[in-house]
Design a protein around this motif. Structure first.
Motif, PDB file in Angstrom:
ATOM      1  N   SER A  92       0.827  -1.213   0.000  1.00  9.55           N
ATOM      2  CA  SER A  92       0.000   0.000   0.000  1.00  9.55           C
ATOM      3  C   SER A  92       0.858   1.258   0.000  1.00  9.55           C
ATOM      4  O   SER A  92       0.527   2.255  -0.649  1.00  9.55           O
ATOM      5  CB  SER A  92      -0.936   0.025   1.203  1.00  9.55           C
ATOM      6  N   LYS A  93       1.960   1.227   0.722  1.00  8.01           N
ATOM      7  CA  LYS A  93       2.874   2.379   0.753  1.00  8.01           C
ATOM      8  C   LYS A  93       3.495   2.619  -0.618  1.00  8.01           C
ATOM      9  O   LYS A  93       3.666   3.759  -1.050  1.00  8.01           O
ATOM     10  CB  LYS A  93       3.964   2.160   1.800  1.00  8.01           C
ATOM     11  N   SER A 103      -6.488   5.205  -7.319  1.00  4.35           N
ATOM     12  CA  SER A 103      -7.153   4.376  -6.328  1.00  4.35           C
ATOM     13  C   SER A 103      -8.652   4.524  -6.510  1.00  4.35           C
ATOM     14  O   SER A 103      -9.164   5.632  -6.646  1.00  4.35           O
ATOM     15  CB  SER A 103      -6.744   4.847  -4.930  1.00  4.35           C
ATOM     16  N   LYS A 129       0.740   9.097  -6.296  1.00  2.00           N
ATOM     17  CA  LYS A 129       1.266  10.468  -6.254  1.00  2.00           C
ATOM     18  C   LYS A 129       2.017  10.820  -7.537  1.00  2.00           C
ATOM     19  O   LYS A 129       2.033  11.971  -7.957  1.00  2.00           O
ATOM     20  CB  LYS A 129       2.181  10.657  -5.047  1.00  2.00           C
ATOM     21  N   THR A 180       0.841   4.054  -2.929  1.00  4.16           N
ATOM     22  CA  THR A 180       0.641   5.480  -2.649  1.00  4.16           C
ATOM     23  C   THR A 180       1.639   6.326  -3.436  1.00  4.16           C
ATOM     24  O   THR A 180       1.277   7.369  -3.985  1.00  4.16           O
ATOM     25  CB  THR A 180       0.767   5.758  -1.136  1.00  4.16           C
TER      26      THR A 180
END
Length: 142
Positions: A43-44, A57, A51, A47
């Motif tokens: 998930s990190k 998402s 970005k 992200t």
């Protein structure tokens, strides 16, 4: 030269998303399971890719992630920069005269590598994967 494991996971995740349906998002659990990594850790990474504008998402019961850019435009270098940043891989601390000759040689090598990565499109790899294995690596619906 070594990239982090995050880059490895990001490249594999993006390959899966490029090969997946552009309509139906792929869940983080499915992406994590296909690589044997924790969904929290992935998930990190996701992200960072969001970005960078490569994926989006989608929330809700059938939510997940899908490619948000034109698939033909996504390169290895885009993904690497999203995860690792774009700082030089080598910094010389010993400058003799106007420039460090070692730094200049390393920068030239890095520029050649970046050019290769910039010319390597993820969609081409997805097509090659389909030719070799007959179908993309499944990540949708178990």
């Amino acid at each position: 030269m070594k990239f982090t494991k995050a880059t490895n996971y990001a490249l594999h995740t993006m390959l899966a998303l490029v090969a997946a349906s552009p309509v139906k998002p792929v869940g983080v659990q499915q992406l994590a399971d296909s690589q044997g990594v924790s969904p929290t850790y992935l998930s990190k990474i996701l992200t960072r890719l969001v970005k960078a504008g490569m994926i989006e998402s989608v929330s809700g019961a059938n939510g997940g992630y899908r490619v948000s850019r034109k698939k033909d435009d996504i390169t290895f270098l885009d993904i690497i920069h999203a995860i690792e940043g774009s700082a030089s891989l080598f910094e010389c601390d010993f400058v003799h005269g106007d420039e460090c000759l070692i730094q200049a040689a390393m920068k030239e090598a890095e520029e050649k590598m970046e050019l290769h990565l910039k010319n390597t499109k993820l969609v081409d790899l997805a097509q090659k994967q389909t030719q070799v294995y007959g179908e993309p690596i499944p990540v949708e619906g178990k």
